[in-house]
Design a protein around this motif. Structure first.
Motif, short mmCIF file in Angstrom:
data_model
loop_
_atom_site.label_atom_id
_atom_site.label_comp_id
_atom_site.label_asym_id
_atom_site.label_seq_id
_atom_site.Cartn_x
_atom_site.Cartn_y
_atom_site.Cartn_z
N ASN A 1 6.70 -7.16 4.30
CA ASN A 1 5.43 -6.53 4.65
C ASN A 1 4.25 -7.05 3.83
O ASN A 1 3.21 -6.40 3.74
CB ASN A 1 5.52 -5.00 4.51
N LEU B 1 11.16 -4.65 8.02
CA LEU B 1 9.72 -4.69 8.20
C LEU B 1 9.23 -3.45 8.95
O LEU B 1 8.21 -2.85 8.57
CB LEU B 1 9.31 -5.95 8.97
N THR C 1 4.49 -1.59 0.73
CA THR C 1 5.10 -2.90 0.61
C THR C 1 6.45 -2.76 -0.06
O THR C 1 6.57 -2.10 -1.07
CB THR C 1 4.23 -3.84 -0.24
N ASN D 1 3.65 -8.72 7.04
CA ASN D 1 3.05 -7.66 7.84
C ASN D 1 2.77 -8.14 9.27
O ASN D 1 2.83 -7.35 10.22
CB ASN D 1 1.76 -7.18 7.17
N LYS E 1 6.58 -0.74 7.50
CA LYS E 1 5.32 -0.40 8.17
C LYS E 1 5.22 1.11 8.39
O LYS E 1 4.16 1.71 8.21
CB LYS E 1 5.23 -1.12 9.50
#
Length: 354
Positions: free
Chosen positions: A243, A175, A184, A98, A179
């Motif tokens: 993430n 990623l 996840t 993350n 987000k």
């Protein structure tokens, strides 16, 4: 005369016996992740690329074994090939956390001594598997994490790289999408690099829109080997979850969950949804079924992966090898990158369930 005969028998019984030669049984098996990997989701180009790297990995480890190297040395050489390839979620192709970092985990276990070494959450070690081996062989510890593991790697003269070395565009885009979706994603569980479609009710990305054409994939690479001395070893390496937050660690560096080796039973390396493999202690459970119930490698592996794990909601697979050169590679997902090579040097690489 009778006394002399008795002495002669006693000498025969207690004479040291030369170690059995397992040269005709040397075997090595690998995996490169499991998940929604189907022919429908795979392009010919991508399949060719994966098979080429998997074959290189197999042949590299095989040469170590063929020349009399140990199972640990073969596992290291094999996994380094996959760590250096951006196709896999380990080393160069690791997914992003993350925070936009690549945090790597790896482990090794030796079947002869039951010694093990693992590292977790490192960001600057080029080949995590080599540091895991150094932890096993050159320290009194089993697990090291973060900065401490990196300091240890430097002290051992292992290759340190700038974190930017691990960057790959496709992983970074995965990623960003994760987000955006506020969730996840597991390893390659990202979407195709094309216009994103929203579902009619949930607004979720459609299942078939995946960034890598092979589909959803639970990452991690692994290797199990049997050398000419009859010794087993297992190793696993991963970049974890896309993430991931809060220093999350999966099963790969946990002995008994993602990695296990015991000459008396088997060597195991796992790939899948780590939390489930940790709770089920998958790798050790296979060994325990062989040791305590006398089950064969094939039956024990099937019991754990295809029954117990499924009942608990876990997805993924394992590669396993016993001291007789028997190989088991069960998985409960749609596909798993996997392969093995035996004494004759002929490798077999498989991807799909069928």
């Amino acid at each position: 005369m009778k006394t002399l005969y008795s002495v002669f028998l006693a000498v025969l019984v207690y004479m040291p016996v030369s170690a059995q030669d397992y040269s005709d049984k040397i075997t090595l098996a690998i995996h490169g992740g499991a998940g929604t990997i189907t022919r429908a989701n795979m392009t010919p180009e991508k399949e060719k690329a994966y098979k080429e790297v998997l074959n290189t990995a197999l042949q590299t480890g095989y040469q170590v074994l063929k020349k009399g190297g140990t199972s640990v040395q073969a596992v290291e050489a094999t996994i380094k090939v996959m760590e250096d390839s951006p196709l896999f979620n380990a080393g160069k192709g690791a997914v992003f956390t993350n925070e936009g970092k690549n945090e790597l985990d790896a482990s090794i276990m030796e079947g002869k001594t039951l010694k093990a070494g693992t590292i977790a959450g490192v960001t600057t070690i080029k080949n995590p598997i080599s540091t895991a081996i150094a932890v096993m062989e050159k320290s009194p510890h089993v697990m090291m994490a973060g900065k401490g593991a990196e300091t240890f790697a430097k002290e051992q003269g292992l290759e340190i790289v700038d974190p930017s070395y691990f960057y790959t565009e496709s992983r970074f885009k995965a990623l960003q999408r994760a987000k955006e979706e506020e969730k996840t994603e597991l390893d390659h569980n990202a979407k195709e690099e094309k216009e994103v479609k929203k579902g009619p009710k949930t607004g979720a990305l459609e299942e078939n829109e995946l960034i890598f054409t092979e589909g959803k994939k639970f990452g991690t690479v692994g290797c199990v080997a049997l050398d000419k001395f009859g010794n087993l070893a297992a190793g696993t390496s991963t970049g974890g979850m896309t993430n991931k937050r809060y220093g999350r660690i999966g099963d790969a560096p946990i002995i008994g969950a993602g990695t296990y080796a015991n000459n008396a039973t088997c060597a195991v390396s796992a790939t899948g949804h780590g939390e489930f493999f940790i709770r089920s202690v998958v790798a050790y459970d296979i060994s325990a079924l062989m040791e305590y119930k006398g089950m064969s490698l094939k039956d024990a592996a099937h019991e754990v992966v295809m029954k117990k794990l499924v009942e608990r909601g876990g997805e993924g697979g394992i590669i396993a090898l016993d001291r007789h050169g028997n190989v088991a590679m069960p998985f409960n997902s749609e596909g798993m990158y996997r392969g093995f090579i035996k004494n004759d040097g002929k490798s077999e690489i498989l991807i799909y369930k069928d």
